[in-house]
Design a protein around this motif. Sequence first.
Motif, PDB file in Angstrom:
ATOM      1  N   ALA A  60       0.464  -1.489  -8.376  1.00  0.00           N
ATOM      2  CA  ALA A  60       0.466  -2.922  -8.045  1.00  0.00           C
ATOM      3  C   ALA A  60       0.815  -3.169  -6.580  1.00  0.00           C
ATOM      4  O   ALA A  60       1.022  -4.312  -6.183  1.00  0.00           O
ATOM      5  CB  ALA A  60       1.441  -3.657  -8.949  1.00  0.00           C
ATOM      6  N   ALA A 115      -2.130  -0.350   4.897  1.00  0.00           N
ATOM      7  CA  ALA A 115      -2.581   1.030   4.693  1.00  0.00           C
ATOM      8  C   ALA A 115      -4.103   1.090   4.667  1.00  0.00           C
ATOM      9  O   ALA A 115      -4.714   1.725   3.821  1.00  0.00           O
ATOM     10  CB  ALA A 115      -1.974   1.604   3.421  1.00  0.00           C
ATOM     11  N   GLY A 147      -2.763  -4.662  -3.263  1.00  0.00           N
ATOM     12  CA  GLY A 147      -2.139  -4.203  -2.025  1.00  0.00           C
ATOM     13  C   GLY A 147      -2.363  -2.717  -1.833  1.00  0.00           C
ATOM     14  O   GLY A 147      -3.489  -2.203  -1.905  1.00  0.00           O
ATOM     15  N   GLY A 148      -1.241  -1.981  -1.640  1.00  0.00           N
ATOM     16  CA  GLY A 148      -1.317  -0.532  -1.470  1.00  0.00           C
ATOM     17  C   GLY A 148      -2.044   0.154  -2.625  1.00  0.00           C
ATOM     18  O   GLY A 148      -2.554   1.254  -2.462  1.00  0.00           O
ATOM     19  N   GLU A 159      -5.596  -0.232  -1.757  1.00  0.00           N
ATOM     20  CA  GLU A 159      -5.826   0.627  -0.576  1.00  0.00           C
ATOM     21  C   GLU A 159      -5.947   2.086  -0.992  1.00  0.00           C
ATOM     22  O   GLU A 159      -6.769   2.834  -0.454  1.00  0.00           O
ATOM     23  CB  GLU A 159      -4.693   0.411   0.436  1.00  0.00           C
ATOM     24  N   LEU A 219       2.432   5.466   3.147  1.00  0.00           N
ATOM     25  CA  LEU A 219       1.248   5.334   2.296  1.00  0.00           C
ATOM     26  C   LEU A 219      -0.038   5.626   3.081  1.00  0.00           C
ATOM     27  O   LEU A 219      -0.974   6.239   2.557  1.00  0.00           O
ATOM     28  CB  LEU A 219       1.213   3.919   1.688  1.00  0.00           C
ATOM     29  N   PRO A 246       7.902  -0.583 -13.761  1.00  0.00           N
ATOM     30  CA  PRO A 246       6.967  -1.254 -14.668  1.00  0.00           C
ATOM     31  C   PRO A 246       5.549  -1.397 -14.115  1.00  0.00           C
ATOM     32  O   PRO A 246       4.617  -1.563 -14.882  1.00  0.00           O
ATOM     33  CB  PRO A 246       7.598  -2.645 -14.823  1.00  0.00           C
ATOM     34  N   VAL A 247       5.358  -1.330 -12.779  1.00  0.00           N
ATOM     35  CA  VAL A 247       4.031  -1.678 -12.259  1.00  0.00           C
ATOM     36  C   VAL A 247       3.439  -0.562 -11.375  1.00  0.00           C
ATOM     37  O   VAL A 247       2.515  -0.802 -10.616  1.00  0.00           O
ATOM     38  CB  VAL A 247       4.050  -3.035 -11.494  1.00  0.00           C
ATOM     39  N   PHE A 294      11.047  -2.575   1.400  1.00  0.00           N
ATOM     40  CA  PHE A 294      10.846  -3.235   2.699  1.00  0.00           C
ATOM     41  C   PHE A 294      12.202  -3.578   3.316  1.00  0.00           C
ATOM     42  O   PHE A 294      13.111  -4.005   2.625  1.00  0.00           O
ATOM     43  CB  PHE A 294      10.035  -4.528   2.560  1.00  0.00           C
ATOM     44  N   PRO A 314      -2.968  -8.876  -1.976  1.00  0.00           N
ATOM     45  CA  PRO A 314      -2.145 -10.089  -1.929  1.00  0.00           C
ATOM     46  C   PRO A 314      -1.055 -10.071  -0.871  1.00  0.00           C
ATOM     47  O   PRO A 314      -0.194 -10.952  -0.868  1.00  0.00           O
ATOM     48  CB  PRO A 314      -1.530 -10.123  -3.340  1.00  0.00           C
ATOM     49  N   LYS A 358      16.187 -14.490 -15.390  1.00  0.00           N
ATOM     50  CA  LYS A 358      17.407 -13.761 -15.764  1.00  0.00           C
ATOM     51  C   LYS A 358      18.533 -14.755 -16.002  1.00  0.00           C
ATOM     52  O   LYS A 358      19.280 -15.099 -15.092  1.00  0.00           O
ATOM     53  CB  LYS A 358      17.749 -12.754 -14.670  1.00  0.00           C
TER      54      LYS A 358
HETATM   55  N1  3HC Z   1       7.215  -3.678  -5.737  1.00  0.00           N
HETATM   56  C1  3HC Z   1       8.393  -3.691  -6.404  1.00  0.00           C
HETATM   57  N2  3HC Z   1       8.586  -4.340  -7.563  1.00  0.00           N
HETATM   58  C2  3HC Z   1       7.531  -5.002  -8.063  1.00  0.00           C
HETATM   59  C3  3HC Z   1       6.277  -5.042  -7.427  1.00  0.00           C
HETATM   60  C4  3HC Z   1       6.140  -4.331  -6.208  1.00  0.00           C
HETATM   61  N3  3HC Z   1       4.971  -4.301  -5.534  1.00  0.00           N
HETATM   62  N4  3HC Z   1       5.423  -5.786  -8.163  1.00  0.00           N
HETATM   63  C5  3HC Z   1       6.124  -6.194  -9.243  1.00  0.00           C
HETATM   64  N5  3HC Z   1       7.390  -5.737  -9.182  1.00  0.00           N
HETATM   65  C6  3HC Z   1       8.459  -5.922 -10.171  1.00  0.00           C
HETATM   66  C7  3HC Z   1       8.783  -7.399 -10.382  1.00  0.00           C
HETATM   67  O1  3HC Z   1       9.746  -7.831  -9.436  1.00  0.00           O
HETATM   68  C8  3HC Z   1       9.320  -7.393 -11.794  1.00  0.00           C
HETATM   69  O2  3HC Z   1      10.656  -6.933 -11.734  1.00  0.00           O
HETATM   70  P1  3HC Z   1      11.756  -7.529 -12.736  1.00  0.00           P
HETATM   71  O3  3HC Z   1      11.242  -7.220 -14.119  1.00  0.00           O
HETATM   72  O4  3HC Z   1      12.993  -6.825 -12.349  1.00  0.00           O
HETATM   73  O5  3HC Z   1      11.784  -9.007 -12.475  1.00  0.00           O
HETATM   74  C9  3HC Z   1       8.488  -6.305 -12.475  1.00  0.00           C
HETATM   75  O6  3HC Z   1       7.963  -5.508 -11.427  1.00  0.00           O
HETATM   76  C10 3HC Z   1       7.325  -6.843 -13.286  1.00  0.00           C
HETATM   77  O7  3HC Z   1       6.569  -7.743 -12.469  1.00  0.00           O
HETATM   78  P2  3HC Z   1       6.034  -9.144 -13.019  1.00  0.00           P
HETATM   79  O8  3HC Z   1       7.095  -9.783 -13.818  1.00  0.00           O
HETATM   80  O9  3HC Z   1       5.481  -9.871 -11.861  1.00  0.00           O
HETATM   81  O10 3HC Z   1       4.894  -8.644 -14.020  1.00  0.00           O
HETATM   82  P3  3HC Z   1       3.499  -9.308 -14.340  1.00  0.00           P
HETATM   83  O11 3HC Z   1       2.886  -8.451 -15.357  1.00  0.00           O
HETATM   84  O12 3HC Z   1       3.662 -10.767 -14.589  1.00  0.00           O
HETATM   85  O13 3HC Z   1       2.654  -9.190 -12.983  1.00  0.00           O
HETATM   86  C11 3HC Z   1       1.745  -8.081 -11.056  1.00  0.00           C
HETATM   87  C12 3HC Z   1       2.295  -7.933 -12.500  1.00  0.00           C
HETATM   88  C13 3HC Z   1       0.452  -8.879 -11.068  1.00  0.00           C
HETATM   89  C14 3HC Z   1       1.489  -6.694 -10.535  1.00  0.00           C
HETATM   90  C15 3HC Z   1       2.793  -8.821 -10.192  1.00  0.00           C
HETATM   91  O14 3HC Z   1       4.050  -8.188 -10.359  1.00  0.00           O
HETATM   92  C16 3HC Z   1       2.492  -8.817  -8.736  1.00  0.00           C
HETATM   93  O15 3HC Z   1       1.730  -9.631  -8.280  1.00  0.00           O
HETATM   94  N6  3HC Z   1       3.139  -7.900  -7.965  1.00  0.00           N
HETATM   95  C17 3HC Z   1       3.068  -7.879  -6.531  1.00  0.00           C
HETATM   96  C18 3HC Z   1       1.745  -7.382  -6.037  1.00  0.00           C
HETATM   97  C19 3HC Z   1       1.735  -7.339  -4.537  1.00  0.00           C
HETATM   98  O16 3HC Z   1       2.052  -8.280  -3.853  1.00  0.00           O
HETATM   99  N7  3HC Z   1       1.358  -6.175  -3.986  1.00  0.00           N
HETATM  100  C20 3HC Z   1       1.313  -5.998  -2.567  1.00  0.00           C
HETATM  101  C21 3HC Z   1       2.597  -5.364  -2.134  1.00  0.00           C
HETATM  102  S1  3HC Z   1       2.704  -5.203  -0.373  1.00  0.00           S
HETATM  103  C22 3HC Z   1       1.767  -3.843  -0.020  1.00  0.00           C
HETATM  104  O17 3HC Z   1       1.176  -3.282  -0.907  1.00  0.00           O
HETATM  105  C23 3HC Z   1       1.736  -3.415   1.413  1.00  0.00           C
HETATM  106  C24 3HC Z   1       0.697  -2.384   1.643  1.00  0.00           C
HETATM  107  O18 3HC Z   1      -0.444  -2.979   2.167  1.00  0.00           O
HETATM  108  C25 3HC Z   1       1.189  -1.321   2.601  1.00  0.00           C
END
Ligand code: 3HC
Length: 708
Positions: free
Chosen positions: A64, A137, A104-105, A108, A80, A26-27, A71, A127, A287
């Motif tokens: 996203a 990354a 996040g990524g 990046e 990445l 989804p994201v 992880f 975040p 859920k």
């Molecule tokens: N990885 C895996 N699953 C993810 C995800 C991610 N980064 N972000 C969201 N999801 C999943 C959620 O768990 C949810 O799953 P579900 O329907 O089974 O419960 C589904 O995607 C939809 O997410 P939301 O319900 O949160 O949807 P919203 O539209 O309300 O919000 C969002 C969207 C703002 C993108 C929010 O999901 C969010 O904040 N996501 C996390 C963002 C984040 O923290 N990114 C950094 C990741 S760490 C990283 O990037 C490390 C890098 O530096 C190497």
Amino acid sequence: MSEAVSYEVVSDEAGAIAVIAIDNPPVNAASHAVREGLAAAAARFAADTAQVAVIYGKGRTFIAGADIREFGKPMQQPGLTEVIDGIEKLDKPVVCAIHGTALGGGLETALSCHYRVAIKSARVGLPEVNLGLCPGAGGTQRLPRLTGVEAAADIVTSGRHVPAAEALKIGILDAVEDGDDPLEAGIAFARRVLAEKLPARRTCDENDKVEASRGNEELFGALRERVKKKAKGQLSPQLCLEAVIASAELPFTEGMAREREIFMELMKSPQREALIHAFFAERAVRKVPELETGKARPLNSAAVIGGGTMGSGITVSMLFAGLPVTMIERDEESAARGRQNVEKILDDGVRRGKFDKAHRDHLANDLYSVSSDIDSLKDADIVIEAAFENMGVKKDLFRQIDKHAKQGAVLASNTSYLNINEIAAATDRPQDVLGLHFFSPAHVMRLLEIVVADKTDVDVATTGFALAAKLKKVGVRAGVCDGFIGNRILERYLSIASYMVEDGTSPYDIDRAVLNFGYPMGPNQMGDLAGLDIGYANRTRKREEGWKGRYAADYMDRIAELGRYGQKTGRGFYIYEDGSRVGKQDPEVLEIIDQVRSEKGIDPRPLDEEAIMRRYMAAIINEGARVVEEGIALRPLDVDVTMLFGYGFPRWRGGPLKYADMIGLDKVLADIREFENEDADFWKPAKLLVDLVGRGENFDSLNKATNA
Ligand code: 3HC
């Protein structure tokens, strides 16, 4: 090419543009398939005739972030960092087109592209800090190269989502476009690149802004101090800052190495595990079985009965969501007071710059009305009763609500303890009744306990969750019992805190221990904030009803009987001078406690911080286990989310039951058994806890068993 990333070339008179689309609903998380796809797309672009590339995300958002679900599992190549280094190194320009969120990524990836364009509603951010991590990354090295160290430090250590307009202003974006199609915006920018012959401009080579802060110890010191103060025991904000500072102190490749080192250190930390649990738990609480078949009823207007603290907070939270609200009070005078309460909250919002006066007036005058006639609730889709906490009062009100509410309206009580089945039985439509337990201040606190009673219709429960979503609250399903999930657990830890005081520990030591654990305040500070008269009135009522068990609150009764109700009277457990909210210890309180101990013949046995927290946490965990065992909470994670969002449990510890898993359930059970020798009535171990330890399982095994 992987299925998650597609590649095509579109050509016109301007030139040939490669369009790289990420499609991983989804994201669009940067999962293995996305990384592989992006690497392949970059290689193909390098080799073919397209002169410029556009990367964008299909569906609701750009990337996203990394795929958090990967992880803790073995890393599948390519990583990445390598993928986006490959993009940055390309000799032909790459444009990133952002909509939704680039987090996040995701950000990046965007930072490694040579140009960034976003549509107006897009937001960007790093975040990772909120997951107990730091960007891994290159985010901590590339972002400061665009924004300077100070702005990057703010973004990386807060994890906040930066709106497109601000991102443009501080140098993250090159352009912001109207419209909602990222591809259109990306292609338009790519045409500009072609027309103006813009080069592949690499962020890693932009050194001016980081060099401007090199060796600026004054700035680094101030930033360190600021972040440490806000972090309250959380590791990631402080280490995120160190990675950003490294961007100024080290050349790019060495800075990248430092970032990797910090990322790996944080990846191993228990705080990271706890925070990622909190992230998924916050989403998994949605859920619930009712939502599988239920259909939400319309939610276009509301009535709130009661204009006190809770009623006015609930009203404002609905006004914020654009829901018209009629507030109903018993007479004109109370109705006027209710309006005053609502307007005070709205005025505060204007004063704090949350919204402007015009918006305040719109909410106060167009969406909100007060009435002393209960028939005014007749058109409301949902009626929320927030009157005095007394079964007789509530039943009487629900009889009246039943008479006046339209058919199909959802009827909710905001009771924090009382039996919803009994309240529902006062109406001829118990299937329409549920509990909606808001937390004070209701326009701020994000928790909403959705109490599903025996006869509550699935559509009504579903509407409760729909309301939570509309109000941007976290709805947790709870069953009927005295205090539901949260207040039932609260009662236990407040009890153990009072036992510890009576047995010899200073209330100030308890507050300090709880504060050091990561809570925003200790139980006695919380009592002072809420008002000690409230607990006193409750205890008096319960004693009249025939209190069972140990009564350890005599010292609290005495403090309240002196008119020391806490912050509002300037004195409670603490002394608040000149309207200050920070209290000083009060020697008279300690004297009162000593006096009670000696009257009861108690030989004081003070506990140290570790001993205090072992008891405090064991009380929470044991009751949390019981709440799950009895089905009041669907899963352990529902207990965790309740305590995180309603009771100030430190998020970086994941919630009490995650914390229990992490220290080991056998250890918790051993503690409870040890305390059982001191007080067998209070410390009976929960059957679920004993069973889990016996089976070698933990709370998370139960979460997983429900596919949450
Ligand atoms: N990885 C895996 N699953 C993810 C995800 C991610 N980064 N972000 C969201 N999801 C999943 C959620 O768990 C949810 O799953 P579900 O329907 O089974 O419960 C589904 O995607 C939809 O997410 P939301 O319900 O949160 O949807 P919203 O539209 O309300 O919000 C969002 C969207 C703002 C993108 C929010 O999901 C969010 O904040 N996501 C996390 C963002 C984040 O923290 N990114 C950094 C990741 S760490 C990283 O990037 C490390 C890098 O530096 C190497």
